[in-house]
Each structure stands twice: as C-alpha cells, then as structure tokens.
Scaffold this motif. Structure first.
Motif, PDB file in Angstrom:
ATOM      1  N   UNK A  51      14.139   4.518  -1.194  1.00 54.50           N
ATOM      2  CA  UNK A  51      14.367   5.464  -2.330  1.00 54.50           C
ATOM      3  C   UNK A  51      14.911   6.453  -1.610  1.00 54.50           C
ATOM      4  N   UNK A  52      15.057   7.820  -2.354  1.00 59.26           N
ATOM      5  CA  UNK A  52      15.387   9.080  -1.970  1.00 59.26           C
ATOM      6  C   UNK A  52      14.616   9.844  -1.196  1.00 59.26           C
ATOM      7  N   UNK A  53      13.276   9.651  -1.345  1.00 64.59           N
ATOM      8  CA  UNK A  53      12.379  10.505  -0.531  1.00 64.59           C
ATOM      9  C   UNK A  53      11.337   9.810  -0.177  1.00 64.59           C
ATOM     10  N   UNK A  94      -8.060   6.975  21.313  1.00 62.70           N
ATOM     11  CA  UNK A  94      -8.952   8.077  21.360  1.00 62.70           C
ATOM     12  C   UNK A  94      -7.786   9.230  21.226  1.00 62.70           C
ATOM     13  N   UNK A  95      -8.309  10.329  20.291  1.00 63.13           N
ATOM     14  CA  UNK A  95      -7.690  11.575  20.097  1.00 63.13           C
ATOM     15  C   UNK A  95      -6.327  11.367  19.525  1.00 63.13           C
ATOM     16  N   UNK A  96      -5.960  10.121  19.013  1.00 65.78           N
ATOM     17  CA  UNK A  96      -4.707  10.091  18.446  1.00 65.78           C
ATOM     18  C   UNK A  96      -4.430  10.792  17.123  1.00 65.78           C
ATOM     19  N   UNK A  97      -3.580  11.876  16.837  1.00 62.77           N
ATOM     20  CA  UNK A  97      -3.341  12.503  15.741  1.00 62.77           C
ATOM     21  C   UNK A  97      -2.135  11.973  14.804  1.00 62.77           C
ATOM     22  N   UNK A  98      -2.026  12.020  13.543  1.00 63.04           N
ATOM     23  CA  UNK A  98      -0.709  11.769  12.896  1.00 63.04           C
ATOM     24  C   UNK A  98       0.272  12.725  13.171  1.00 63.04           C
ATOM     25  N   UNK A  99       1.397  12.347  13.250  1.00 62.08           N
ATOM     26  CA  UNK A  99       2.465  13.240  13.401  1.00 62.08           C
ATOM     27  C   UNK A  99       3.390  13.241  12.086  1.00 62.08           C
ATOM     28  N   UNK A 100       4.385  14.349  11.849  1.00 56.54           N
ATOM     29  CA  UNK A 100       4.950  14.202  10.721  1.00 56.54           C
ATOM     30  C   UNK A 100       5.846  12.912  10.675  1.00 56.54           C
ATOM     31  N   UNK A 101       6.134  12.630   9.299  1.00 58.99           N
ATOM     32  CA  UNK A 101       7.031  11.140   9.206  1.00 58.99           C
ATOM     33  C   UNK A 101       8.529  11.440   9.880  1.00 58.99           C
ATOM     34  N   UNK A 104       7.011  13.080   0.118  1.00 58.09           N
ATOM     35  CA  UNK A 104       7.326  11.811   0.680  1.00 58.09           C
ATOM     36  C   UNK A 104       6.535  10.697   0.356  1.00 58.09           C
ATOM     37  N   UNK A 105       7.126   9.584  -0.304  1.00 55.30           N
ATOM     38  CA  UNK A 105       6.220   8.443  -0.577  1.00 55.30           C
ATOM     39  C   UNK A 105       6.210   7.615   0.266  1.00 55.30           C
ATOM     40  N   UNK A 106       5.126   7.187   1.210  1.00 52.92           N
ATOM     41  CA  UNK A 106       5.005   6.025   2.238  1.00 52.92           C
ATOM     42  C   UNK A 106       4.300   4.971   1.760  1.00 52.92           C
ATOM     43  N   UNK A 107       5.406   3.744   2.211  1.00 48.95           N
ATOM     44  CA  UNK A 107       4.712   2.295   1.748  1.00 48.95           C
ATOM     45  C   UNK A 107       4.465   1.544   2.892  1.00 48.95           C
ATOM     46  N   UNK A 108       3.399   0.789   2.798  1.00 50.45           N
ATOM     47  CA  UNK A 108       3.078  -0.197   4.084  1.00 50.45           C
ATOM     48  C   UNK A 108       3.200  -1.582   3.104  1.00 50.45           C
ATOM     49  N   UNK A 118       0.815  -1.040  -0.028  1.00 51.80           N
ATOM     50  CA  UNK A 118      -0.056  -0.121   0.078  1.00 51.80           C
ATOM     51  C   UNK A 118       0.824   1.060   0.082  1.00 51.80           C
ATOM     52  N   UNK A 119       0.428   2.161  -0.612  1.00 53.46           N
ATOM     53  CA  UNK A 119       1.196   3.426  -0.630  1.00 53.46           C
ATOM     54  C   UNK A 119       0.278   4.947  -0.614  1.00 53.46           C
ATOM     55  N   UNK A 120       1.043   5.841  -0.020  1.00 47.68           N
ATOM     56  CA  UNK A 120       0.638   7.301  -0.161  1.00 47.68           C
ATOM     57  C   UNK A 120       1.583   8.203  -0.243  1.00 47.68           C
ATOM     58  N   UNK A 121       1.391   9.381  -0.730  1.00 50.34           N
ATOM     59  CA  UNK A 121       2.286  10.499  -1.106  1.00 50.34           C
ATOM     60  C   UNK A 121       1.578  11.557  -0.244  1.00 50.34           C
ATOM     61  N   UNK A 122       2.599  12.524   0.461  1.00 52.61           N
ATOM     62  CA  UNK A 122       2.435  13.375   1.482  1.00 52.61           C
ATOM     63  C   UNK A 122       3.426  14.334   1.400  1.00 52.61           C
ATOM     64  N   UNK A 123       3.184  15.722   1.953  1.00 50.92           N
ATOM     65  CA  UNK A 123       4.475  16.661   2.140  1.00 50.92           C
ATOM     66  C   UNK A 123       5.054  16.365   3.095  1.00 50.92           C
ATOM     67  N   UNK A 124       6.490  16.728   3.098  1.00 51.43           N
ATOM     68  CA  UNK A 124       7.327  16.319   4.278  1.00 51.43           C
ATOM     69  C   UNK A 124       7.114  17.151   5.603  1.00 51.43           C
TER      70      UNK A 124
END
Length: 137
Positions: A110-112, A83-90, A51-55, A35-41
């Motif tokens: 990879x590079x990024x 409960x109340x958990x929020x994502x943090x920057x990679x 940044x490309x994140x892969x699971x 699985x993957x997603x792309x987000x800003x660093x």
C-alpha cells in the motif's frame, strides 16, 4: 493447530513488536494467518506518518509460546528473543532478516505500509493476486 478463537485472544510477537490477528486467508499453499499493527513512522519528525505493518505467516507455523503467553512463528527450539534486543524504526530495518529461526522478507504494501512474509514464499505471496487476497493491494 490454533483456532481462530485462539488467534483472536493472543498477540503475535514479531520483530520485538506486538501484532493483532486480522484474518485467515486461503492461498495455494494453504491457510495463512494475517496479523497487523499501526505505528508512527518516526517519532522525531514534525509530522510523523502512520505506518501499517502486516505479518503473513502460514497458519501451521504459528504457535502459542506458553512461557510468554504470546504467539510466535518459527522453530520451537529458537523461541528465545535476543537478550537486550530493542525494536528499530521500520525504515531502518533490513529488507531480509531472520526471525525465530526462519528467513523473512519485508516489502512495501500500500502507500504507507510494509508486509513481512516468509522469504521462501515471498515470490508467490507478493504477487498481485495474492496481495489482493491478503488485503494488501
């Protein structure tokens, strides 16, 4: 076990983020779902990088959570998110953590990008041959 069609129409919830299904990969341990997603660093930077994140998870671990209508990996008894958990920057995430009752490891890809793999299988999944098979080289 889920089919490719099931994986394609659902998102994987992992680390309080949504990941899209990319493909199945056959490795020594059996089929793995990628699985993957792309987000800003970092949104606060003047020029944030993408940044490309892969699971990478064993297909047998992936299950549909009917209550939330999302895919998850882990033990059925530990499905509830904190409960109340929020994502943090990679960049601020620890390299080792627990998700849905299982230990995971984050490694550069990879590079990024970064890849999340089960900690118990990290050595084999992060080997050069496996990275190539998974499309992480």
């Amino acid at each position: 076990m889920l089919t490719v069609a099931d994986l394609e129409v659902s998102v994987l919830e992992f680390r309080q983020r949504s990941f899209q299904f990319d493909r199945l990969a056959e490795l020594d341990g059996g089929p793995y779902a990628v699985f993957s997603r792309t987000e800003t660093e970092n949104e606060r930077q003047l020029r944030p990088r993408l940044v490309r994140l892969t699971v990478v998870a064993p297909l047998a671990w992936v299950a549909l959570d009917p209550e939330a209508d999302v895919l998850r990996v882990g033990e059925p008894r530990s499905r509830a998110a904190l409960p109340g958990a929020t994502p943090v920057e990679v960049a601020a995430e620890p390299s080792e953590f627990e998700e849905d009752g299982r230990p995971w490891q984050r490694a550069p890809a990879g590079g990024t990008g970064f890849v999340y793999v089960p900690a118990e299988r990290a050595k084999s999944l992060l080997a050069p041959e496996a990275r190539a098979t998974l499309g992480l080289a």
